[in-house]
Motif scaffolding. Structure first.
Motif, PDB file in Angstrom:
ATOM      1  N   GLN A  45      13.954   4.939 -52.417  1.00 52.26           N
ATOM      2  CA  GLN A  45      12.942   4.692 -51.398  1.00 52.26           C
ATOM      3  C   GLN A  45      13.610   4.721 -50.033  1.00 52.26           C
ATOM      4  O   GLN A  45      14.790   4.366 -49.893  1.00 52.26           O
ATOM      5  CB  GLN A  45      12.282   3.332 -51.627  1.00 52.26           C
ATOM      6  CG  GLN A  45      11.478   3.274 -52.905  1.00 52.26           C
ATOM      7  CD  GLN A  45      10.697   1.984 -53.026  1.00 52.26           C
ATOM      8  OE1 GLN A  45      10.485   1.272 -52.050  1.00 52.26           O
ATOM      9  NE2 GLN A  45      10.271   1.667 -54.240  1.00 52.26           N
ATOM     10  N   ALA A  46      12.837   5.143 -49.036  1.00 50.61           N
ATOM     11  CA  ALA A  46      13.358   5.188 -47.678  1.00 50.61           C
ATOM     12  C   ALA A  46      13.972   3.838 -47.330  1.00 50.61           C
ATOM     13  O   ALA A  46      13.372   2.793 -47.554  1.00 50.61           O
ATOM     14  CB  ALA A  46      12.242   5.540 -46.699  1.00 50.61           C
ATOM     15  N   LYS A  74       8.806  17.429 -44.632  1.00 42.93           N
ATOM     16  CA  LYS A  74       8.378  16.202 -45.330  1.00 42.93           C
ATOM     17  C   LYS A  74       7.493  16.545 -46.527  1.00 42.93           C
ATOM     18  O   LYS A  74       7.673  16.002 -47.620  1.00 42.93           O
ATOM     19  CB  LYS A  74       7.626  15.276 -44.380  1.00 42.93           C
ATOM     20  CG  LYS A  74       8.483  14.639 -43.326  1.00 42.93           C
ATOM     21  CD  LYS A  74       7.596  13.735 -42.472  1.00 42.93           C
ATOM     22  CE  LYS A  74       8.293  13.178 -41.284  1.00 42.93           C
ATOM     23  NZ  LYS A  74       7.429  12.253 -40.529  1.00 42.93           N
ATOM     24  N   LEU A 125      16.493   8.674 -45.792  1.00 49.09           N
ATOM     25  CA  LEU A 125      15.551   8.795 -44.677  1.00 49.09           C
ATOM     26  C   LEU A 125      14.176   9.218 -45.171  1.00 49.09           C
ATOM     27  O   LEU A 125      13.176   8.626 -44.799  1.00 49.09           O
ATOM     28  CB  LEU A 125      16.056   9.800 -43.639  1.00 49.09           C
ATOM     29  CG  LEU A 125      17.262   9.366 -42.818  1.00 49.09           C
ATOM     30  CD1 LEU A 125      17.729  10.493 -41.907  1.00 49.09           C
ATOM     31  CD2 LEU A 125      16.935   8.129 -42.000  1.00 49.09           C
ATOM     32  N   LEU A 126      14.126  10.268 -46.002  1.00 49.84           N
ATOM     33  CA  LEU A 126      12.877  10.729 -46.607  1.00 49.84           C
ATOM     34  C   LEU A 126      13.026  10.635 -48.111  1.00 49.84           C
ATOM     35  O   LEU A 126      13.981  11.160 -48.670  1.00 49.84           O
ATOM     36  CB  LEU A 126      12.579  12.185 -46.235  1.00 49.84           C
ATOM     37  CG  LEU A 126      12.390  12.540 -44.771  1.00 49.84           C
ATOM     38  CD1 LEU A 126      12.143  14.040 -44.612  1.00 49.84           C
ATOM     39  CD2 LEU A 126      11.245  11.742 -44.170  1.00 49.84           C
ATOM     40  N   ASP A 127      12.054   9.964 -48.756  1.00 52.50           N
ATOM     41  CA  ASP A 127      12.107   9.882 -50.215  1.00 52.50           C
ATOM     42  C   ASP A 127      11.078  10.814 -50.839  1.00 52.50           C
ATOM     43  O   ASP A 127      10.245  11.401 -50.141  1.00 52.50           O
ATOM     44  CB  ASP A 127      11.965   8.432 -50.704  1.00 52.50           C
ATOM     45  CG  ASP A 127      10.613   7.804 -50.412  1.00 52.50           C
ATOM     46  OD1 ASP A 127       9.567   8.490 -50.518  1.00 52.50           O
ATOM     47  OD2 ASP A 127      10.595   6.598 -50.100  1.00 52.50           O
ATOM     48  N   ASP A 173       9.297   7.507 -45.149  1.00 54.85           N
ATOM     49  CA  ASP A 173      10.046   8.020 -44.003  1.00 54.85           C
ATOM     50  C   ASP A 173      10.614   6.828 -43.242  1.00 54.85           C
ATOM     51  O   ASP A 173       9.863   6.066 -42.630  1.00 54.85           O
ATOM     52  CB  ASP A 173       9.120   8.844 -43.113  1.00 54.85           C
ATOM     53  CG  ASP A 173       9.805   9.453 -41.899  1.00 54.85           C
ATOM     54  OD1 ASP A 173      10.926   9.034 -41.551  1.00 54.85           O
ATOM     55  OD2 ASP A 173       9.199  10.349 -41.284  1.00 54.85           O
ATOM     56  N   LEU A 174      11.920   6.665 -43.286  1.00 57.51           N
ATOM     57  CA  LEU A 174      12.555   5.527 -42.628  1.00 57.51           C
ATOM     58  C   LEU A 174      12.323   5.534 -41.121  1.00 57.51           C
ATOM     59  O   LEU A 174      12.277   4.480 -40.498  1.00 57.51           O
ATOM     60  CB  LEU A 174      14.056   5.483 -42.944  1.00 57.51           C
ATOM     61  CG  LEU A 174      14.804   4.229 -42.498  1.00 57.51           C
ATOM     62  CD1 LEU A 174      14.200   2.965 -43.131  1.00 57.51           C
ATOM     63  CD2 LEU A 174      16.279   4.333 -42.824  1.00 57.51           C
TER      64      LEU A 174
END
Length: 187
Positions: free
Chosen positions: A18-19, A110, A164-166, A171-172
């Protein structure tokens, strides 16, 4: 949470991330920046194979500095990932599992990350020596004429990275500031 990952990467291994999670990545990582991505697209357009198997691969957006005597590689800090955005969805659709860099990604990247169960990981910008410390070997495998932008095969051990992206759309860059602002209102 912190996870240990080993390449080649699978959708199953990436699905738990996860982010905001941290990762220690080990195995083979390929380097490629703008010029190398352009050449990879030329190969694909011509129906030719890429210089490495993209399925389950991790690409690090880095142009390392020359190594000093006794070193495997010089400083190996990340470059801004957004410069590769126009190439990335195609590579993800071909099986690329992980990108390593710094900075935000566009909406198409994304969406392709989620569609393909991939991830985008952050390396510490400005910490090229720290990132280089996890690199055990380095070999140019394509386009040596590109200098620092040549494609290299790295063997890494416990490279410290942040999700950062999961694969679920996290999206962190969005959730991190939101969590911080929420923590301020909780006080």
């Amino acid at each position: 949470m912190q996870y240990e990952l080993h390449t080649p990467l699978t959708r199953e291994a990436l699905s738990v991330l996860q982010a905001g999670d941290t990762v220690l990545l080990s195995g083979t990582v390929y380097t490629a920046r703008d010029a190398a991505h352009g050449r990879m697209m030329e190969l694909l357009d011509a129906g030719k194979p890429l210089p490495f198997d993209i399925r389950g691969a991790a690409i690090y957006y880095v142009g390392p500095t020359p190594e000093r005597p006794g070193q495997v590689i010089g400083a190996a800090g990340p470059t801004t990932a957004g410069r590769m955005d126009k190439f990335t969805p195609r590579l993800l659709d071909l099986g690329l599992a992980c990108m390593i860099g710094k900075g935000k990604r566009d909406a198409a990247v994304k969406a392709a990350v989620v569609k393909n169960g991939a991830v985008y990981l952050a390396a510490l910008g400005g910490a090229g020596a720290l990132m280089a410390a996890s690199i055990r070997s380095c070999e140019v495998i394509a386009w040596p004429d590109l200098g620092c932008e040549a494609v290299r095969r790295l063997t890494v051990q416990d490279m410290p990275l942040t999700v950062l992206l999961d694969a679920h759309g996290g999206d962190l860059y969005e959730s991190g500031p939101a969590a911080y602002l929420q923590s301020l209102s909780a006080d």
